[in-house]
Design an enzyme around this catalytic site. Structure first.
Site, mmCIF file in Angstrom:
data_model
loop_
_atom_site.group_PDB
_atom_site.id
_atom_site.type_symbol
_atom_site.label_atom_id
_atom_site.label_comp_id
_atom_site.label_asym_id
_atom_site.label_seq_id
_atom_site.Cartn_x
_atom_site.Cartn_y
_atom_site.Cartn_z
ATOM 1 N NE ARG A 20 42.577 42.012 42.654
ATOM 2 C CZ ARG A 20 41.792 42.763 41.897
ATOM 3 N NH1 ARG A 20 42.274 43.370 40.826
ATOM 4 N NH2 ARG A 20 40.530 42.934 42.203
ATOM 5 C CG ASN A 38 42.265 39.043 40.566
ATOM 6 O OD1 ASN A 38 42.967 38.636 41.481
ATOM 7 N ND2 ASN A 38 41.063 39.560 40.779
#
Length: 91
Positions: A20, A38
Protein backbone atom coordinates in the site's frame (compact mmCIF):
# COMPACT_ATOMS: atom_id res chain seq x y z
CA UNK A 1 -6.49 15.74 -20.68
CA UNK A 2 -9.08 13.00 -20.60
CA UNK A 3 -9.14 11.22 -17.25
CA UNK A 4 -9.59 7.48 -16.93
CA UNK A 5 -10.31 5.36 -13.87
CA UNK A 6 -9.17 1.77 -13.31
CA UNK A 7 -9.79 -0.45 -10.31
CA UNK A 8 -7.60 -3.46 -9.56
CA UNK A 9 -7.73 -6.32 -7.10
CA UNK A 10 -4.27 -7.84 -6.65
CA UNK A 11 -3.88 -11.47 -5.55
CA UNK A 12 -0.86 -13.26 -4.13
CA UNK A 13 1.51 -12.35 -1.30
CA UNK A 14 0.57 -8.68 -1.28
CA UNK A 15 -0.12 -7.85 2.37
CA UNK A 16 2.67 -7.24 4.86
CA UNK A 17 5.15 -6.29 2.11
CA UNK A 18 4.59 -2.48 2.03
CA UNK A 19 2.34 -2.82 -1.02
CA UNK A 20 0.00 0.00 0.00
CA UNK A 21 2.69 2.53 0.91
CA UNK A 22 4.76 1.78 -2.18
CA UNK A 23 1.61 1.99 -4.32
CA UNK A 24 0.79 5.42 -2.87
CA UNK A 25 4.30 6.76 -3.46
CA UNK A 26 4.43 5.32 -7.00
CA UNK A 27 1.00 6.75 -7.86
CA UNK A 28 1.96 10.21 -6.62
CA UNK A 29 5.12 10.01 -8.73
CA UNK A 30 2.94 9.36 -11.79
CA UNK A 31 0.46 12.12 -10.82
CA UNK A 32 -2.27 9.50 -10.37
CA UNK A 33 -5.08 10.03 -7.86
CA UNK A 34 -6.94 7.31 -6.02
CA UNK A 35 -6.69 4.97 -3.09
CA UNK A 36 -5.42 1.55 -1.98
CA UNK A 37 -6.58 -0.82 0.78
CA UNK A 38 -6.11 -4.32 2.14
CA UNK A 39 -9.12 -6.62 1.90
CA UNK A 40 -9.95 -9.28 4.51
CA UNK A 41 -9.32 -12.13 2.04
CA UNK A 42 -5.61 -11.21 1.72
CA UNK A 43 -5.87 -9.25 -1.52
CA UNK A 44 -5.19 -5.57 -2.13
CA UNK A 45 -7.68 -3.32 -3.94
CA UNK A 46 -6.73 -0.02 -5.56
CA UNK A 47 -8.34 2.67 -7.68
CA UNK A 48 -6.22 4.72 -10.08
CA UNK A 49 -7.45 7.88 -11.79
CA UNK A 50 -5.65 10.29 -14.09
CA UNK A 51 -4.15 10.49 -17.57
CA UNK A 52 -4.52 7.23 -19.51
CA UNK A 53 -0.78 6.56 -19.82
CA UNK A 54 -0.16 7.23 -16.12
CA UNK A 55 -3.03 4.98 -15.04
CA UNK A 56 -1.76 2.27 -17.41
CA UNK A 57 1.66 2.55 -15.75
CA UNK A 58 0.05 1.98 -12.33
CA UNK A 59 -1.90 -1.03 -13.59
CA UNK A 60 1.37 -2.42 -14.96
CA UNK A 61 3.05 -1.75 -11.61
CA UNK A 62 0.26 -3.64 -9.80
CA UNK A 63 1.23 -6.78 -11.73
CA UNK A 64 4.49 -7.02 -9.76
CA UNK A 65 4.17 -4.58 -6.84
CA UNK A 66 7.06 -3.75 -4.50
CA UNK A 67 10.04 -5.94 -3.65
CA UNK A 68 8.79 -8.75 -1.43
CA UNK A 69 5.42 -9.05 -3.13
CA UNK A 70 4.51 -12.09 -5.19
CA UNK A 71 1.59 -11.18 -7.44
CA UNK A 72 -0.26 -14.15 -8.91
CA UNK A 73 -3.23 -12.41 -10.54
CA UNK A 74 -4.68 -8.94 -11.12
CA UNK A 75 -8.37 -8.33 -11.73
CA UNK A 76 -8.97 -5.11 -13.70
CA UNK A 77 -12.14 -3.05 -14.17
CA UNK A 78 -12.47 0.19 -16.10
CA UNK A 79 -14.85 2.60 -14.37
CA UNK A 80 -16.16 6.12 -14.85
CA UNK A 81 -13.81 8.81 -13.44
CA UNK A 82 -14.93 10.16 -10.06
CA UNK A 83 -12.83 13.33 -9.88
CA UNK A 84 -10.50 11.86 -7.25
CA UNK A 85 -7.69 14.03 -5.90
CA UNK A 86 -4.59 12.93 -4.03
CA UNK A 87 -3.86 9.33 -3.14
CA UNK A 88 -4.78 7.73 0.16
CA UNK A 89 -4.26 4.49 2.01
CA UNK A 90 -7.63 3.30 3.26
CA UNK A 91 -8.16 1.06 6.26
Amino acid sequence: MERVHSRVVVHGVVQGVFFRDTCRRTALGHDVAGWVRNLPNGTVEAAFEGAADAVAAMVDWAHHGPDGASVTRVELRQERPEGLEGFEIRA
